[in-house]
Design a protein around this motif. Sequence first.
Motif, PDB file in Angstrom:
ATOM      1  N   ALA A 219      39.638  21.167  16.032  1.00 10.03           N
ATOM      2  CA  ALA A 219      40.156  19.875  15.590  1.00 10.03           C
ATOM      3  C   ALA A 219      39.031  18.991  15.057  1.00 10.03           C
ATOM      4  O   ALA A 219      39.216  18.218  14.109  1.00 10.03           O
ATOM      5  N   TRP A 220      37.833  19.120  15.646  1.00 11.28           N
ATOM      6  CA  TRP A 220      36.680  18.345  15.173  1.00 11.28           C
ATOM      7  C   TRP A 220      36.287  18.772  13.765  1.00 11.28           C
ATOM      8  O   TRP A 220      35.984  17.931  12.904  1.00 11.28           O
ATOM      9  N   VAL A 221      36.315  20.070  13.495  1.00 18.39           N
ATOM     10  CA  VAL A 221      36.024  20.570  12.148  1.00 18.39           C
ATOM     11  C   VAL A 221      37.026  19.998  11.155  1.00 18.39           C
ATOM     12  O   VAL A 221      36.668  19.559  10.054  1.00 18.39           O
ATOM     13  N   LEU A 222      38.298  19.996  11.540  1.00 17.71           N
ATOM     14  CA  LEU A 222      39.337  19.483  10.651  1.00 17.71           C
ATOM     15  C   LEU A 222      39.189  17.974  10.450  1.00 17.71           C
ATOM     16  O   LEU A 222      39.460  17.453   9.360  1.00 17.71           O
ATOM     17  N   THR A 223      38.752  17.259  11.492  1.00 17.20           N
ATOM     18  CA  THR A 223      38.509  15.826  11.362  1.00 17.20           C
ATOM     19  C   THR A 223      37.425  15.562  10.326  1.00 17.20           C
ATOM     20  O   THR A 223      37.553  14.666   9.482  1.00 17.20           O
ATOM     21  N   ILE A 224      36.350  16.330  10.380  1.00 16.12           N
ATOM     22  CA  ILE A 224      35.275  16.209   9.384  1.00 16.12           C
ATOM     23  C   ILE A 224      35.825  16.504   7.993  1.00 16.12           C
ATOM     24  O   ILE A 224      35.546  15.767   7.027  1.00 16.12           O
ATOM     25  N   ALA A 225      36.602  17.569   7.862  1.00 18.59           N
ATOM     26  CA  ALA A 225      37.128  17.984   6.564  1.00 18.59           C
ATOM     27  C   ALA A 225      38.059  16.919   5.978  1.00 18.59           C
ATOM     28  O   ALA A 225      37.947  16.566   4.795  1.00 18.59           O
ATOM     29  N   ARG A 226      38.973  16.417   6.790  1.00 21.32           N
ATOM     30  CA  ARG A 226      39.959  15.462   6.288  1.00 21.32           C
ATOM     31  C   ARG A 226      39.357  14.081   6.045  1.00 21.32           C
ATOM     32  O   ARG A 226      39.651  13.441   5.035  1.00 21.32           O
ATOM     33  N   HIS A 227      38.525  13.623   6.981  1.00 25.50           N
ATOM     34  CA  HIS A 227      37.901  12.311   6.813  1.00 25.50           C
ATOM     35  C   HIS A 227      36.939  12.335   5.630  1.00 25.50           C
ATOM     36  O   HIS A 227      36.877  11.380   4.851  1.00 25.50           O
TER      37      HIS A 227
END
Length: 337
Positions: free
Chosen positions: A141-149
């Motif tokens: 989820a942290w990886v996806l947070t970086i990607a989306r943000h």
Amino acid sequence: MVKHFRVHKSLRTRLEEAGAPVSAVLRRAGLPQDLFEQTRILLSTEELFALWRAIGEVSKDPAIGLRLATETRTERFPPMGIAALSTENFGAAIQHMARYKKLSAPEEILHEVDNGEWSIRFRWLLAVDVEPQVLIEHCFAWVLTIARHGSGTRLSPMRVELVQPRAHVKALERYFGCEVICGARHNAMVFRASDAASPFVTRNAELLDMLAPQFEEQLKQHAKEEEDSFLELVRGAIQQRLTGRRPTMGDIARDLHMSSRTFQRKLQNAGSGFQRILDEARHQMARYYLKNSVLELNEAAYLLGYEDANSFARAFRGWEGVPPGHWREAHRATAIT
């Protein structure tokens, strides 16, 4: 290798915001109640796993790992996250995090492209137990947070692969926006290879230029600490072998469970060589024997792997500038005084 994880103090705030009682989590994990009051929070792999298992057990939200990793305010990102957001695209962000992850934890981010797919995995280098499910979900989820943000889009992977079954698969699929497959060989997030080129609207070249030298300096220091640790390990292995004969490079390589070629390369990378470390180990042991025992010089020579006392005396004079007998008397006199 760094042996402890640095835990950001913001985790306490996130737990409170998620309705997970911090004191109950720490109690269940067997960690001190003042953990988040400490100046630097350092946990072993075992303690980190215990913390995340406790978070999953205490929280009433089965998807707590996702919630703790979701962030939309840049100012609440840790320094490494801010640096990742400052890169030019998603691929550069992952490369940055993978390179600098070793600064703060015995953990690796593995990523590879194969047949148009880009997989991202996490590996805990000192793990003995199976990693907690909630921790895996948090990392993804942290990886996806970086990607989306960073991209400013609802970027989603093609699929998420999990080794262990989950009761909340539907919640995971809603969050990640893709299929979640359980019973896989590895825990992995799989994106399209083209997703790596997704540009970041948060790119800040000036900030990255300011942060990069600090990270590079930390990386150099970490590399030096690793090299020093390896040399100390070699020195200790040699001293264990100094029992009447001179150990060979092959002996020590086998003791450290590596090939002679790998062993020699690691010594070269550390700026040293086998003969140099052998001499240092002998020198250290010679001082110990002469200062703390009643061994005769020929007995000390034998234990240090020298053919005779004369060879030992020549080596010792090269180290200390005086014969071993004179050195022993001088240091015995100092000890008495």
